[in-house]
Write a protein that holds these residues in place. Sequence first.
Motif, mmCIF file in Angstrom:
data_model
loop_
_atom_site.group_PDB
_atom_site.id
_atom_site.type_symbol
_atom_site.label_atom_id
_atom_site.label_comp_id
_atom_site.label_asym_id
_atom_site.label_seq_id
_atom_site.Cartn_x
_atom_site.Cartn_y
_atom_site.Cartn_z
ATOM 1 N N PRO A 247 0.820 -1.226 0.000
ATOM 2 C CA PRO A 247 0.000 0.000 0.000
ATOM 3 C C PRO A 247 0.852 1.274 0.000
ATOM 4 O O PRO A 247 0.540 2.226 -0.713
ATOM 5 N N ALA B 120 -9.376 -2.349 -2.565
ATOM 6 C CA ALA B 120 -9.386 -1.822 -1.206
ATOM 7 C C ALA B 120 -10.517 -2.416 -0.370
ATOM 8 O O ALA B 120 -10.407 -2.518 0.859
ATOM 9 N N LEU C 155 -4.779 -0.871 2.470
ATOM 10 C CA LEU C 155 -4.802 -0.113 1.226
ATOM 11 C C LEU C 155 -5.916 0.931 1.266
ATOM 12 O O LEU C 155 -5.715 2.084 0.884
ATOM 13 N N ALA C 156 -7.083 0.527 1.757
ATOM 14 C CA ALA C 156 -8.233 1.436 1.799
ATOM 15 C C ALA C 156 -7.899 2.702 2.570
ATOM 16 O O ALA C 156 -8.182 3.813 2.127
#
Lengths: 197, 197
Positions: free
Chosen positions: B58, B111, B117-118
């Motif tokens: 990420p 995500a 990552l989100a």
Amino acid sequence: VATGARVTARRAARRETIGEAVFELLAEVGYDQMSMDAVATRAKASKATLYRSWPSKPDMVVDAIIQHFGGPPPAPDTGALRDDLIALTASACEWAQSRDGAVMVGLMSAAARNPDLAETLHRCTHEVRDPTHRTIVERAVARGELPECADPVLLHEVLDAVVFARRLSVGAALDDDFVEHVVDHVLLPVLRNQPGA
Amino acid sequence: VATGARVTARRAARRETIGEAVFELLAEVGYDQMSMDAVATRAKASKATLYRSWPSKPDMVVDAIIQHFGGPPPAPDTGALRDDLIALTASACEWAQSRDGAVMVGLMSAAARNPDLAETLHRCTHEVRDPTHRTIVERAVARGELPECADPVLLHEVLDAVVFARRLSVGAALDDDFVEHVVDHVLLPVLRNQPGA
């Protein structure tokens, strides 16, 4: 005739088995990875049977969704628009975080790359759930809480978009604060303030 | 000192090469399929170099995005709120349908299954683009077109949600009619009618 009825019942049962197999596989491996072979194996059906009933993968998925979710969810009926919207939004948030919601999020994502799937998916999710939004808006109009022109399809569009975006972004919580935020800052302003109202 | 400056410049150039390799791979294979090996090969860098600069995938993706998109897009400045919003929404729609938009849609989808990552994705896309929305709202407040309390973050949230949902659903067009629909039926009602305004 008795034989005909038995055949029909058996076909319906088989269709249901296949639908549940499709839904399970969507949850486990996602749309892109789901093969007709896997559906056939899971449902103990021949691929010929599958192709006879569903000429394409999107058709099969849409049928499985309609079967899995049944008809529209009942419209909350609290007697007040804001409370109805709180209940509606809360259940949309709860649903978005459920296993069923995860399947639908996966399908929406796959749909971004599959126009055929996108179109049938949009149609079936809207056809299934529009009546709930319509009932809430019609009751509010009848009580004088909204102008005649208040638009249930717009309510549906905006509510789904905001919940879906939140579900995808962040570890952002779909909690009570978010529900009130959506109702008071987005849905009520939109429903009450359409141009020409 | 001259040597130090050369080293710094070389490092910056290598960082840029790696960032573009990441962005290309996101477009080609998507987040889930993108491996550190593939990035190293594409960028002609060692995996040791990658892991030294970016401890996680990420982190690397967010850096690549910030580098690729640069700073916030300039705010449209037509002298009228509605026209500014039309321009803003039109460019959001155009962007959503571009190659860059496809990469971001893919990332948003990934995500949904990657909370790390989100979170970083949400932070970087919002930090990069919030100033544009703020400028539009501040100018409208200064002209007396919006109440003081009009909320640029809410504008950003609702606009992105509605465009993103439309992008994912259907072959539904992100055309001029959709832009006017979003501005007149969603954004203006939301901006003008906040509770307590």
